[in-house]
Design a protein around this motif. Structure first.
Motif, mmCIF file in Angstrom:
data_model
loop_
_atom_site.group_PDB
_atom_site.id
_atom_site.type_symbol
_atom_site.label_atom_id
_atom_site.label_comp_id
_atom_site.label_asym_id
_atom_site.label_seq_id
_atom_site.Cartn_x
_atom_site.Cartn_y
_atom_site.Cartn_z
ATOM 1 N N SER A 175 0.798 -1.063 0.122
ATOM 2 C CA SER A 175 -0.039 -0.009 -0.042
ATOM 3 C C SER A 175 0.877 1.113 0.028
ATOM 4 N N LEU A 176 0.475 2.447 -0.697
ATOM 5 C CA LEU A 176 1.099 3.464 -0.718
ATOM 6 C C LEU A 176 0.298 4.605 -0.804
ATOM 7 N N VAL A 177 0.858 5.765 -0.414
ATOM 8 C CA VAL A 177 -0.095 7.097 -0.259
ATOM 9 C C VAL A 177 -0.092 7.570 -1.483
ATOM 10 N N ASP A 178 -1.379 7.984 -1.970
ATOM 11 C CA ASP A 178 -1.661 8.537 -3.257
ATOM 12 C C ASP A 178 -1.203 10.169 -3.369
ATOM 13 N N VAL A 185 -1.092 8.476 7.746
ATOM 14 C CA VAL A 185 -0.737 7.657 6.807
ATOM 15 C C VAL A 185 0.705 8.229 6.009
ATOM 16 N N ARG A 186 1.490 7.443 5.792
ATOM 17 C CA ARG A 186 2.625 7.937 4.976
ATOM 18 C C ARG A 186 3.411 6.888 4.139
ATOM 19 N N THR A 187 4.256 7.213 3.356
ATOM 20 C CA THR A 187 4.937 6.220 2.546
ATOM 21 C C THR A 187 6.293 6.089 3.333
ATOM 22 N N GLY A 188 6.612 4.997 3.736
ATOM 23 C CA GLY A 188 8.119 4.671 4.408
ATOM 24 C C GLY A 188 9.357 5.166 3.684
ATOM 25 N N LEU A 189 10.202 5.839 4.508
ATOM 26 C CA LEU A 189 11.342 6.145 4.047
ATOM 27 C C LEU A 189 12.466 5.285 4.719
ATOM 28 N N ASN A 190 13.625 4.903 4.136
ATOM 29 C CA ASN A 190 14.614 4.145 4.560
ATOM 30 C C ASN A 190 16.040 4.753 4.167
ATOM 31 N N PHE A 191 16.700 5.321 5.033
ATOM 32 C CA PHE A 191 18.020 5.871 4.810
ATOM 33 C C PHE A 191 19.059 4.899 4.953
ATOM 34 N N THR A 192 19.761 4.682 4.133
ATOM 35 C CA THR A 192 20.759 3.456 4.099
ATOM 36 C C THR A 192 22.009 3.848 3.775
ATOM 37 N N GLU A 193 23.299 3.528 4.600
ATOM 38 C CA GLU A 193 24.512 3.891 4.215
ATOM 39 C C GLU A 193 25.386 2.417 4.253
ATOM 40 N N GLY A 221 9.852 -3.807 -13.212
ATOM 41 C CA GLY A 221 9.083 -4.897 -13.819
ATOM 42 C C GLY A 221 8.212 -5.544 -12.883
ATOM 43 N N VAL A 222 7.900 -5.094 -11.940
ATOM 44 C CA VAL A 222 6.784 -5.584 -10.926
ATOM 45 C C VAL A 222 5.430 -5.040 -11.101
ATOM 46 N N ASP A 223 4.590 -5.794 -11.167
ATOM 47 C CA ASP A 223 3.128 -5.249 -11.641
ATOM 48 C C ASP A 223 2.451 -4.581 -10.316
ATOM 49 N N ASP A 224 1.728 -3.484 -10.845
ATOM 50 C CA ASP A 224 1.373 -2.770 -9.503
ATOM 51 C C ASP A 224 -0.014 -2.845 -9.355
ATOM 52 N N GLN A 225 -0.777 -3.759 -9.784
ATOM 53 C CA GLN A 225 -2.184 -3.633 -9.785
ATOM 54 C C GLN A 225 -2.705 -4.240 -8.436
ATOM 55 N N PHE A 226 -1.978 -4.744 -7.417
ATOM 56 C CA PHE A 226 -2.242 -5.037 -6.276
ATOM 57 C C PHE A 226 -1.717 -4.210 -5.327
ATOM 58 N N ILE A 227 -1.250 -2.937 -5.674
ATOM 59 C CA ILE A 227 -0.977 -1.814 -4.547
ATOM 60 C C ILE A 227 -2.277 -1.039 -4.275
ATOM 61 N N THR A 228 -2.495 -0.931 -2.949
ATOM 62 C CA THR A 228 -3.517 -0.275 -2.697
ATOM 63 C C THR A 228 -3.379 0.992 -2.146
ATOM 64 N N TRP A 229 -3.959 2.053 -3.168
ATOM 65 C CA TRP A 229 -3.462 3.432 -2.738
ATOM 66 C C TRP A 229 -4.270 4.288 -1.923
ATOM 67 N N VAL A 230 -3.782 4.819 -0.904
ATOM 68 C CA VAL A 230 -4.603 5.607 0.231
ATOM 69 C C VAL A 230 -4.623 7.092 0.024
ATOM 70 N N PRO A 231 -5.651 7.700 0.269
ATOM 71 C CA PRO A 231 -5.608 9.252 0.213
ATOM 72 C C PRO A 231 -4.408 9.929 1.346
ATOM 73 N N SER A 232 -3.926 10.811 0.705
ATOM 74 C CA SER A 232 -2.949 11.438 1.819
ATOM 75 C C SER A 232 -3.978 12.442 2.771
ATOM 76 N N ASP A 233 -3.359 12.515 3.938
ATOM 77 C CA ASP A 233 -3.957 13.309 5.043
ATOM 78 C C ASP A 233 -3.481 14.561 4.935
ATOM 79 N N GLY A 234 -2.527 14.912 3.858
ATOM 80 C CA GLY A 234 -1.959 16.091 3.872
ATOM 81 C C GLY A 234 -0.577 16.381 4.450
#
Ligand SMILES: O=C(O)C(=O)C[C@H](O)[C@H](O)CO
Length: 368
Positions: free
Chosen positions: A68-71, A104-112, A86-99
């Motif tokens: 699931s990702l934020v729209d 709800v948010r899309t996760g961030l991953n900082f990696t060194e 190359g990965v099909d996105d039709q089973f991604i659930t899009w949720v509205p942003s609360d602003g």
């Protein structure tokens, strides 16, 4: 050679592989450190998703991801990277942003990446992510596993740790896959940071043990079976400075006794000499073959270790899907994992030909 797993015929399935998991925006400071970075490369990454991406891009399989990702523009950047992978996105659930990402948010991953005596560092910023709130009711499992058909589902302990509901979602999706004859692999992938505020290792073991009852192919690294399932490996010290294969064989016997539903157990073995040099190999077990072992790669040079285990899993799955030969599968997995760690980002940038050549003992001589 009998395949240790029973796969649905390819011509009856729309997808070879579907992953269930969170996909984060990976922000990578390159050779620098997160704390002093002024710019970041953006990639997508997530332990479960990385397996589907590798199977699609390197091994030519039809792949999809349940997540699931934020729209909003950040969610759509991740969505774009997923389709580019190359990965099909039709089973991604899009949720509205609360602003503002309050609920709800899309996760961030900082990696060194780490270098030499300085280890790799991962800092995720993923509370309240859309994926952690995905519920079984959001996913049309009857259409996916029943009408469309899926040969293999991959999920794991990262997704199960995101929230109480994500463990329930994993269970429901795995049960639907199982009921439709889809093979299920599960990478234990212990992440202490995810369990820290929700019951720690005890809760990790409770959740993973429950889900293990639905698993056909159990995957983990040298410490996951202890951390996530409570199976000790005799002789392992805290720093895993000495990994004894015979002790793993004994541990695997105990895993199978407790979870007789499991047909294959596969473990990557990594001894970290420095961040840039690891001894790398893998072992796997099935009832027919007993324990098989890949070539050992002592002092393997590493550019970016993150995702090495996922690329191992992708090669293992491809090998089992195509040949049913566990020895070949474990070699393909170990070679793919080794190559994936030579480039930045979670996922590999190699070709199938390069993986097969390394698995067959090929060298790094220049090609021109
Ligand atoms: O910690 C997570 O959730 C990740 O999935 C981050 C990386 O993509 C993962 O560790 C790679 O295996």
């Amino acid at each position: 050679m009998t395949n240790p797993v029973t796969l649905r015929p390819a011509d009856q399935c729309c997808y070879d592989i579907v992953s269930l998991g969170e996909v984060m925006l990976r922000l990578d400071p390159g050779e620098r450190r997160i704390r002093t970075a002024r710019s970041f490369d953006a990639w997508e990454g997530g332990g479960e998703y990385n397996v589907s991406r590798g199977l699609s891009r390197v091994f030519g399989k039809h792949a999809a991801v349940i997540t699931s990702l934020v729209d909003d523009p950040v969610g759509h950047l991740v969505g774009d990277l997923i389709t580019a992978g190359g990965v099909d996105d039709q089973f991604i659930t899009w949720v509205p942003s609360d602003g503002v990402g309050r609920t709800v948010r899309t996760g961030l991953n900082f990696t060194e990446r780490g270098f030499g005596v300085r280890g790799a560092v991962g800092v995720s910023d993923r509370g309240h992510s859309a994926a952690s709130q995905l519920r079984a009711e959001d996913i049309d499992v009857d259409r996916l596993f029943g009408q469309l058909g899926v040969r293999w589902l991959h999920t794991g302990g990262i997704y199960a740790a995101l929230s109480q509901s994500s463990a329930q979602t994993a269970k429901a999706v795995m049960a639907a896959a199982h009921a439709n004859g889809t093979v299920i692999s599960y990478d234990l992938n212990y992440r202490p940071s995810l369990w820290k505020s929700i019951g720690g290792q005890e809760e990790a073991r409770r959740v993973n043990r429950e889900l293990a009852r639905l698993v056909d192919v159990m995957i983990g690294n040298e410490e996951d079976f202890t951390a996530c399932l409570g199976f000790e490996v005799e002789g392992n010290d805290e720093n895993l400075s000495h990994l004894d294969v015979n002790s793993y064989a004994t541990m695997i016997d105990k895993v199978i006794e407790k979870f007789p539903n499991i047909s294959v157990v596969a473990t990557t073995l990594r001894q970290v000499r420095t961040a840039s040099r690891n001894d790398w190999s893998a072992i796997a077990w099935s009832k027919d073959t007993g324990l098989v072992r890949s070539v050992e790669r002592p002092n393997l040079e590493i550019l970016d270790r993150v995702g090495g285990g996922d690329s191992f899993a992708a090669g293992l799955v491809a090998g089992l899907m195509e040949t049913g030969d566990l020895q070949k599968a474990v070699e393909l997995g170990a070679a793919h994992g080794a190559l994936a760690m030579t480039t930045p980002g979670d996922t590999s940038m190699v070709t199938r030909c390069e993986v097969e050549s390394l698995a067959a003992g090929g060298s790094a001589r220049v090609k021109r």
